[in-house]
Write an enzyme that holds these catalytic residues in place. Structure first.
Site, PDB file in Angstrom:
ATOM      1  N   ASP A 269     104.884  35.692 -28.323  1.00  0.00           N
ATOM      2  CA  ASP A 269     105.686  34.486 -28.078  1.00  0.00           C
ATOM      3  C   ASP A 269     106.889  34.375 -29.006  1.00  0.00           C
ATOM      4  OD1 ASP A 269     106.147  32.011 -26.710  1.00  0.00           O
ATOM      5  OD2 ASP A 269     105.291  30.916 -28.396  1.00  0.00           O
TER       6      ASP A 269
ATOM      7  N   SER B 113     108.181  26.905 -24.850  1.00  0.00           N
ATOM      8  CA  SER B 113     107.392  27.682 -23.883  1.00  0.00           C
ATOM      9  C   SER B 113     106.678  26.735 -22.926  1.00  0.00           C
ATOM     10  CB  SER B 113     106.363  28.544 -24.613  1.00  0.00           C
ATOM     11  OG  SER B 113     106.991  29.397 -25.551  1.00  0.00           O
TER      12      SER B 113
ATOM     13  N   GLN C 262     106.609  34.964 -19.152  1.00  0.00           N
ATOM     14  CA  GLN C 262     106.660  33.584 -19.639  1.00  0.00           C
ATOM     15  C   GLN C 262     107.842  32.844 -19.019  1.00  0.00           C
ATOM     16  OE1 GLN C 262     108.134  31.837 -23.744  1.00  0.00           O
ATOM     17  NE2 GLN C 262     105.983  32.410 -23.992  1.00  0.00           N
TER      18      GLN C 262
END
Length: 297
Positions: free
Chosen positions: A210, A235, A285
Site C-alpha cells: 500500500d 485507499s 487498488q
C-alpha cells in the site's frame, strides 16, 4: 535485527484477547489516520492465526471503510466462513471506537501442483545501483508541504529498504509522466529462526503493497501527492493474489501502472516479482484522488 524492523514485527504480532478476536497497536502516522497497509497486514495476520499452518493465503479482498485512529488500538474479529479439504475462507472486521474501519476476506489453500505460466518480469536496474529511500527523501525534502514530512515519512518506512527506479511523484510535481512506477523493496534485516515463517513474509508484503501503489495515478497527472499538498487521497479497496513463494527479506520488484482515473478515484495495478523473475504477487487498488478544494473551486 534492525530495531525498526523489530518494531514492525512486533506491530504484526497481534494480542489474542479471545477466541478469534485479536488486538493490534498502531504505528504513529504521518497523517491523522492509520496507514492502510498496516491495517491490511494486521487483518491478514488475524486471519492466519485461525487456519492450519500448512494452508497459506492465496488471495485477499478488502475495503477501507473509515480512517483509523493512530492513537487507539484496533480490534480484529475473525469469522471462520469455511474449512474445506483444500481451501479455507476467513472474514475479518477491524473495529475502533465501536465502528468498523476495515473489512477483509482472505482465502487459504493447501499447496499443490498445477499448470504454470506467467508474464515476464519487466526490465529494471539492479537495486544496489539505486539510491536508498532516505537519500531520495532528503534530496527532495524542500518539495514537501511541511518541513517535517520527510522525517515522518522516513520514520514510517525505515523498517523497509525501498528504492525508486525513477523519480517518485513528489520529486516532479507539475510534470506529467507515463502512469507507471517501479520500486525495489526488502525488509531492513533478515528474518530467521521463528520469524522465518512463509505467512509472515506474505503479511509483510501486504504491508508494503500500500506504500507506493497509487503513485502511477499521480504520475499521469503531474501530481506530487498528499505530501506535496496537491492531492487529497486515501485507499478505498485493496486486492492481492499470492502466486508463488517469496521472501520479504530479499529484493522484490514492485511494478505498478494505472489504466484509468476519473470521478475522484484512480485505479492502480501492481505486480511483485522476485529478483530471479518469478511473478509472486498481483495487486489491484482503487483510491480517492481529489484535487484540493481551493484548486477545484
Amino acid at each position: 535485527m534492525d530495531a525498526t524492523l523489530q518494531y514492525l514485527l512486533d506491530l504484526l504480532d497481534l494480542e489474542r484477547i479471545e477466541q478469534d478476536i485479536f488486538r493490534g497497536a498502531s504505528h504513529p502516522s504521518v497523517i491523522p489516520r492509520v496507514f492502510g497497509g498496516q491495517v491490511a497486514a494486521q487483518a491478514l495476520v488475524a486471519a492466519c492465526r485461525t487456519v492450519e499452518p500448512d494452508r497459506l493465503p492465496h488471495s485477499l479482498h478488502s475495503y477501507f471503510l473509515r480512517g483509523g485512529d493512530p492513537g487507539a488500538p484496533i480490534v480484529y474479529t475473525v469469522d471462520r466462513i469455511r474449512d474445506g479439504r483444500s481451501f479455507a475462507t476467513r472474514r475479518v472486521v477491524a473495529v475502533q471506537h465501536g465502528q468498523p474501519i476495515f473489512h477483509l476476506s482472505a482465502s487459504f489453500q493447501l499447496p499443490e501442483d498445477g499448470l504454470e505460466h506467467q508474464e515476464p518480469m519487466p526490465p529494471a536496474p539492479d537495486p544496489e545501483t539505486l539510491p536508498d529511500g532516505e537519500e531520495v527523501l532528503r534530496r527532495y525534502a524542500d518539495r514537501f508541504a511541511h518541513p517535517a514530512v520527510a522525517d515522518l515519512l522516513l520514520e514510517a518506512r525505515r523498517a523497509v529498504d525501498l528504492r525508486y527506479v525513477a523519480e517518485p511523484p513528489f520529486a516532479t510535481p507539475g510534470r506529467r509522466r507515463e502512469p507507471r512506477s517501479q520500486v525495489w523493496f526488502r525488509t531492513n534485516g533478515k528474518l530467521d529462526g521463528d520469524r522465518d515463517d512463509p505467512m509472515l513474509h506474505i503479511c509483510l508484503a501486504t504491508y508494503v503493497s500500500d506504500m507506493t501503489l497509487l503513485d502511477s495515478v499521480l504520475l499521469a497527472h503531474g501530481r506530487g501527492g498528499w505530501s506535496v499538498g496537491d492531492v487529497v487521497g486515501a485507499s478505498l479497496d485493496h486486492a492481492m493474489w499470492f502466486h508463488r513463494p517469496f521472501r520479504a527479506d530479499e529484493w522484490l520488484l514492485y511494478d505498478t501502472d494505472s489504466p484509468t482515473s476519473g470521478g475522484g478515484r484512480g485505479l492502480a495495478r501492481g505486480r511483485i516479482f522476485t529478483r530471479d523473475g518469478q511473478l509472486a504477487v498481483s495487486v489491484i487498488q482503487e483510491g480517492v484522488v481529489r484535487v484540493p478544494r481551493e484548486e477545484s473551486a
